[in-house]
Design a protein around this motif. Structure first.
Motif, PDB file in Angstrom:
ATOM      1  N   VAL A 120       0.842  -1.141  -0.048  1.00 48.49           N
ATOM      2  CA  VAL A 120      -0.041   0.076   0.117  1.00 48.49           C
ATOM      3  C   VAL A 120       0.859   1.221   0.022  1.00 48.49           C
ATOM      4  O   VAL A 120       1.825   1.513   0.645  1.00 48.49           O
ATOM      5  CB  VAL A 120      -0.932   0.111   1.160  1.00 48.49           C
ATOM      6  N   GLU A 121       0.717   2.178  -0.918  1.00 51.07           N
ATOM      7  CA  GLU A 121       1.126   3.411  -0.900  1.00 51.07           C
ATOM      8  C   GLU A 121       1.111   4.227   0.348  1.00 51.07           C
ATOM      9  O   GLU A 121      -0.028   4.627   0.546  1.00 51.07           O
ATOM     10  CB  GLU A 121       0.667   4.366  -2.241  1.00 51.07           C
ATOM     11  N   VAL A 122       2.054   4.640   0.897  1.00 50.43           N
ATOM     12  CA  VAL A 122       2.019   5.606   2.265  1.00 50.43           C
ATOM     13  C   VAL A 122       2.625   6.940   1.779  1.00 50.43           C
ATOM     14  O   VAL A 122       2.414   7.560   2.970  1.00 50.43           O
ATOM     15  CB  VAL A 122       2.664   4.839   3.249  1.00 50.43           C
ATOM     16  N   GLY A 123       3.251   6.972   0.777  1.00 46.09           N
ATOM     17  CA  GLY A 123       3.865   8.359   0.595  1.00 46.09           C
ATOM     18  C   GLY A 123       4.879   8.372  -0.679  1.00 46.09           C
ATOM     19  O   GLY A 123       4.988   7.439  -1.182  1.00 46.09           O
ATOM     20  N   THR A 124       5.621   9.404  -0.865  1.00 44.85           N
ATOM     21  CA  THR A 124       6.628   9.493  -1.740  1.00 44.85           C
ATOM     22  C   THR A 124       7.835  10.162  -1.515  1.00 44.85           C
ATOM     23  O   THR A 124       8.041  11.126  -0.534  1.00 44.85           O
ATOM     24  CB  THR A 124       6.170  10.858  -3.106  1.00 44.85           C
ATOM     25  N   VAL A 125       8.929   9.717  -1.929  1.00 43.36           N
ATOM     26  CA  VAL A 125      10.235  10.090  -1.568  1.00 43.36           C
ATOM     27  C   VAL A 125      10.508  11.541  -1.824  1.00 43.36           C
ATOM     28  O   VAL A 125      10.541  11.844  -3.133  1.00 43.36           O
ATOM     29  CB  VAL A 125      11.247   9.298  -1.833  1.00 43.36           C
ATOM     30  N   LEU A 136      19.057   8.885   5.292  1.00 47.72           N
ATOM     31  CA  LEU A 136      17.478   9.168   5.596  1.00 47.72           C
ATOM     32  C   LEU A 136      16.574   9.170   4.289  1.00 47.72           C
ATOM     33  O   LEU A 136      16.989  10.237   3.674  1.00 47.72           O
ATOM     34  CB  LEU A 136      17.228  10.084   6.514  1.00 47.72           C
ATOM     35  N   LEU A 137      16.021   8.610   4.045  1.00 44.56           N
ATOM     36  CA  LEU A 137      14.531   8.736   3.164  1.00 44.56           C
ATOM     37  C   LEU A 137      13.556   9.672   3.797  1.00 44.56           C
ATOM     38  O   LEU A 137      13.063   9.359   4.470  1.00 44.56           O
ATOM     39  CB  LEU A 137      14.074   7.413   2.341  1.00 44.56           C
ATOM     40  N   VAL A 138      13.579  10.921   3.116  1.00 46.01           N
ATOM     41  CA  VAL A 138      12.392  11.830   3.759  1.00 46.01           C
ATOM     42  C   VAL A 138      11.011  11.407   2.799  1.00 46.01           C
ATOM     43  O   VAL A 138      11.059  11.943   1.560  1.00 46.01           O
ATOM     44  CB  VAL A 138      12.754  13.272   3.361  1.00 46.01           C
ATOM     45  N   VAL A 139      10.141  10.664   3.198  1.00 46.13           N
ATOM     46  CA  VAL A 139       9.028  10.449   2.682  1.00 46.13           C
ATOM     47  C   VAL A 139       7.782  11.504   2.986  1.00 46.13           C
ATOM     48  O   VAL A 139       7.551  11.532   4.317  1.00 46.13           O
ATOM     49  CB  VAL A 139       8.515   8.975   3.323  1.00 46.13           C
ATOM     50  N   LYS A 140       7.250  11.943   2.082  1.00 45.15           N
ATOM     51  CA  LYS A 140       6.280  12.979   2.323  1.00 45.15           C
ATOM     52  C   LYS A 140       4.811  12.043   2.295  1.00 45.15           C
ATOM     53  O   LYS A 140       4.334  11.429   1.234  1.00 45.15           O
ATOM     54  CB  LYS A 140       5.922  13.828   0.795  1.00 45.15           C
ATOM     55  N   ALA A 141       4.149  11.991   3.474  1.00 42.66           N
ATOM     56  CA  ALA A 141       3.292  11.533   3.711  1.00 42.66           C
ATOM     57  C   ALA A 141       1.771  12.404   4.237  1.00 42.66           C
ATOM     58  O   ALA A 141       2.012  12.762   5.305  1.00 42.66           O
ATOM     59  CB  ALA A 141       3.347  10.290   4.913  1.00 42.66           C
ATOM     60  N   GLY A 142       1.131  12.674   3.249  1.00 42.30           N
ATOM     61  CA  GLY A 142       0.130  13.625   3.677  1.00 42.30           C
ATOM     62  C   GLY A 142       0.858  14.972   3.784  1.00 42.30           C
ATOM     63  O   GLY A 142       1.549  15.557   2.782  1.00 42.30           O
ATOM     64  N   GLU A 143       0.620  15.530   4.972  1.00 36.85           N
ATOM     65  CA  GLU A 143       0.994  16.886   5.346  1.00 36.85           C
ATOM     66  C   GLU A 143       2.367  16.529   6.194  1.00 36.85           C
ATOM     67  O   GLU A 143       3.041  17.766   6.436  1.00 36.85           O
ATOM     68  CB  GLU A 143      -0.038  17.739   6.300  1.00 36.85           C
ATOM     69  N   ARG A 144       2.632  15.424   6.206  1.00 45.85           N
ATOM     70  CA  ARG A 144       3.822  14.991   7.105  1.00 45.85           C
ATOM     71  C   ARG A 144       5.190  14.749   6.363  1.00 45.85           C
ATOM     72  O   ARG A 144       4.969  14.304   5.111  1.00 45.85           O
ATOM     73  CB  ARG A 144       3.560  14.054   8.125  1.00 45.85           C
ATOM     74  N   GLU A 145       6.545  14.865   6.936  1.00 44.29           N
ATOM     75  CA  GLU A 145       7.308  14.260   6.319  1.00 44.29           C
ATOM     76  C   GLU A 145       8.161  13.273   7.066  1.00 44.29           C
ATOM     77  O   GLU A 145       8.311  13.621   8.661  1.00 44.29           O
ATOM     78  CB  GLU A 145       8.587  15.569   5.927  1.00 44.29           C
ATOM     79  N   VAL A 146       8.223  12.098   6.891  1.00 46.89           N
ATOM     80  CA  VAL A 146       8.571  11.048   7.656  1.00 46.89           C
ATOM     81  C   VAL A 146      10.152  10.755   7.352  1.00 46.89           C
ATOM     82  O   VAL A 146      10.389  10.440   6.182  1.00 46.89           O
ATOM     83  CB  VAL A 146       7.778   9.814   7.761  1.00 46.89           C
ATOM     84  N   LEU A 147      10.978  10.685   8.398  1.00 51.15           N
ATOM     85  CA  LEU A 147      12.113  10.222   7.958  1.00 51.15           C
ATOM     86  C   LEU A 147      12.509   8.849   8.164  1.00 51.15           C
ATOM     87  O   LEU A 147      12.218   7.999   9.262  1.00 51.15           O
ATOM     88  CB  LEU A 147      13.445  10.974   9.006  1.00 51.15           C
ATOM     89  N   PRO A 169       8.629  -0.018   7.918  1.00 53.32           N
ATOM     90  CA  PRO A 169       8.936   0.784   9.175  1.00 53.32           C
ATOM     91  C   PRO A 169       8.544   0.255  10.308  1.00 53.32           C
ATOM     92  O   PRO A 169       7.591  -0.840  10.383  1.00 53.32           O
ATOM     93  CB  PRO A 169       8.400   2.265   8.707  1.00 53.32           C
ATOM     94  N   PRO A 170       9.068   0.598  11.406  1.00 54.33           N
ATOM     95  CA  PRO A 170       8.671   0.121  12.711  1.00 54.33           C
ATOM     96  C   PRO A 170       7.300   0.936  13.017  1.00 54.33           C
ATOM     97  O   PRO A 170       6.992   1.913  12.488  1.00 54.33           O
ATOM     98  CB  PRO A 170       9.871   0.743  13.984  1.00 54.33           C
ATOM     99  N   VAL A 171       6.524   0.252  14.100  1.00 49.21           N
ATOM    100  CA  VAL A 171       5.280   0.607  14.474  1.00 49.21           C
ATOM    101  C   VAL A 171       5.321   2.122  14.979  1.00 49.21           C
ATOM    102  O   VAL A 171       6.256   2.237  15.751  1.00 49.21           O
ATOM    103  CB  VAL A 171       4.686  -0.227  15.392  1.00 49.21           C
TER     104      VAL A 171
END
Length: 200
Positions: A120-125, A136-147, A169-171
């Protein structure tokens, strides 16, 4: 006209070795004999406050001590000079028509990939951040950036042709975890005096 060169990250200087300017290396290449030949010129990734910022480093010799690669560089003649380079990341130019190394990608190849978790797609690098300890890959997930640490345990697969990167990713990395000290579904804690019958 020669092909444009891309930058490839090949190593990191980890520790001064001895008194003659040598530095221990952490290698990010499967072909050190090709990348670390005498005369090889490296672009340095260092803080802007470093005296080496904006400069290049030329390899004089690569030696191995107890299985550990140690580099000697032009213009680095003593331990003080070597210590000023600790934690520097080494980059080289690579022609675009040169065969890629296994599990080696340029930043521009990773940016824009769709991040998949369990299919399932959770974001874009959005970009790649390079740090001494790891990338670190910075993944744009909605309005957030996840490292997302760019390590095999968390990023087991990169498929440039399909435009995807698989992550495990970990929970809690992509979702908010419930606060342990919040009241449960049963409502607020009961008043300890609520069950006490009023006196007659």
């Amino acid at each position: 006209m020669s092909p444009a060169a891309q930058q490839l990250r090949v190593g990191r200087l980890t520790k001064a070795h001895g008194l003659k300017g040598a530095l221990k290396l952490e290698l990010f290449t499967d072909d050190p004999d090709k990348r670390f030949t005498p005369g090889a010129v490296f672009t340095l990734q260092v803080p802007t406050s470093s005296p080496w910022h904006g400069k290049t480093l030329t390899l004089a010799e690569l030696r191995w001590y107890n299985g550990q690669p140690v580099g000697f560089f032009e213009g680095v003649a003593d331990r003080t000079g070597a210590e000023s380079l600790v934690k520097a990341i080494l980059w080289i130019d690579q022609d675009t028509d040169e065969a890629d190394e296994p599990d080696a990608w340029y930043d521009f190849q990773l940016v824009g990939l769709r991040a998949l978790r369990d299919g399932v797609e959770v974001g874009t690098v959005a970009r790649v951040e390079h740090f001494p300890a790891q990338d670190l890959l910075v993944v744009k997930a909605g309005e957030r950036e996840v490292l997302v640490p760019f390590v095999a345990a968390i990023v087991p697969s990169v498929d440039i042709a399909a435009g995807t990167v698989t992550i495990t990713p970990p929970v809690g990395l992509f979702e908010e975890l419930p606060d342990d000290d919040q009241p449960g579904d049963d409502g607020p804690p009961a008043d300890p005096e609520a069950d006490v019958a009023p006196s007659a």
